[in-house]
Design a protein around this motif. Sequence first.
Motif, PDB file in Angstrom:
ATOM      1  N   ARG A 116       0.961  -1.120   0.192  1.00  0.00           N
ATOM      2  CA  ARG A 116      -0.054   0.118   0.071  1.00  0.00           C
ATOM      3  C   ARG A 116       0.844   1.241   0.024  1.00  0.00           C
ATOM      4  N   GLY A 117       2.167   1.187  -0.078  1.00  0.00           N
ATOM      5  CA  GLY A 117       3.062   2.381  -0.038  1.00  0.00           C
ATOM      6  C   GLY A 117       3.743   2.466   1.058  1.00  0.00           C
ATOM      7  N   TYR A 118       3.636   2.062   2.329  1.00  0.00           N
ATOM      8  CA  TYR A 118       4.441   2.130   3.491  1.00  0.00           C
ATOM      9  C   TYR A 118       5.743   1.891   3.317  1.00  0.00           C
ATOM     10  N   GLN A 119       6.643   2.620   3.928  1.00  0.00           N
ATOM     11  CA  GLN A 119       8.209   2.423   3.848  1.00  0.00           C
ATOM     12  C   GLN A 119       8.745   2.330   5.463  1.00  0.00           C
ATOM     13  N   PRO A 120       9.556   1.664   5.676  1.00  0.00           N
ATOM     14  CA  PRO A 120      10.301   1.889   7.024  1.00  0.00           C
ATOM     15  C   PRO A 120      10.622   3.226   7.455  1.00  0.00           C
ATOM     16  N   ALA A 121      10.094   3.589   8.873  1.00  0.00           N
ATOM     17  CA  ALA A 121      10.322   4.870   9.239  1.00  0.00           C
ATOM     18  C   ALA A 121      11.911   5.118   9.379  1.00  0.00           C
ATOM     19  N   THR A 122      12.749   4.396   9.985  1.00  0.00           N
ATOM     20  CA  THR A 122      14.070   4.512  10.525  1.00  0.00           C
ATOM     21  C   THR A 122      14.796   3.310   9.874  1.00  0.00           C
ATOM     22  N   GLN A 123      16.152   3.596  10.022  1.00  0.00           N
ATOM     23  CA  GLN A 123      17.099   2.577   9.525  1.00  0.00           C
ATOM     24  C   GLN A 123      17.057   1.243  10.441  1.00  0.00           C
ATOM     25  N   ARG A 124      16.657   1.574  11.913  1.00  0.00           N
ATOM     26  CA  ARG A 124      16.516   0.575  12.728  1.00  0.00           C
ATOM     27  C   ARG A 124      15.324  -0.373  12.489  1.00  0.00           C
ATOM     28  N   SER A 125      14.171   0.218  12.100  1.00  0.00           N
ATOM     29  CA  SER A 125      12.845  -0.449  11.519  1.00  0.00           C
ATOM     30  C   SER A 125      13.143  -1.355  10.373  1.00  0.00           C
ATOM     31  N   LYS A 126      14.221  -0.656   9.646  1.00  0.00           N
ATOM     32  CA  LYS A 126      14.238  -1.423   8.124  1.00  0.00           C
ATOM     33  C   LYS A 126      15.237  -2.575   8.670  1.00  0.00           C
TER      34      LYS A 126
END
Length: 140
Positions: A116-126
């Motif tokens: 749906r177009g969401y992306q990880p917010a931070t590098q830690r989340s990624k």
Amino acid sequence: MQNPFDGDNNEGPNGLPVPPNYATVTKADNGDIRIGKVGFSFTAFIFDFWVPIFRGDWYNFFCIAGIELGVGMGFYSIHFTNIQVQASWYSLVELALKLLWGFWYNYMYFRHLFNRGYQPATQRSKDVLANKGYLPKWLK
């Protein structure tokens, strides 16, 4: 606010800390933030199809409901010798489905958010999402 978790993970709304096994994703066009656990979902294991209803995750609700209805109808089309045997086998099938949703629901939830177009917010989340294999190849 003092961070009760180890590390610098103040990526929740208004800088609130999130637990280490949680990831934050955002949608760029409207700034919507979603926080979810990465790994086994005890809420999906216990509450089954109610979890996607409360998260507003209608796509996964219909996926879970369709599979549960299909398995239930297929199971009840089998002829058993008595009702006790049928109830025993159905409880095993139900436990297997609950384990399936416990292991797979968070994965399905994040994958649907990415579609749906969401992306990880931070590098830690990624990093948290990548370590568990939740990130699609096009997002890495």
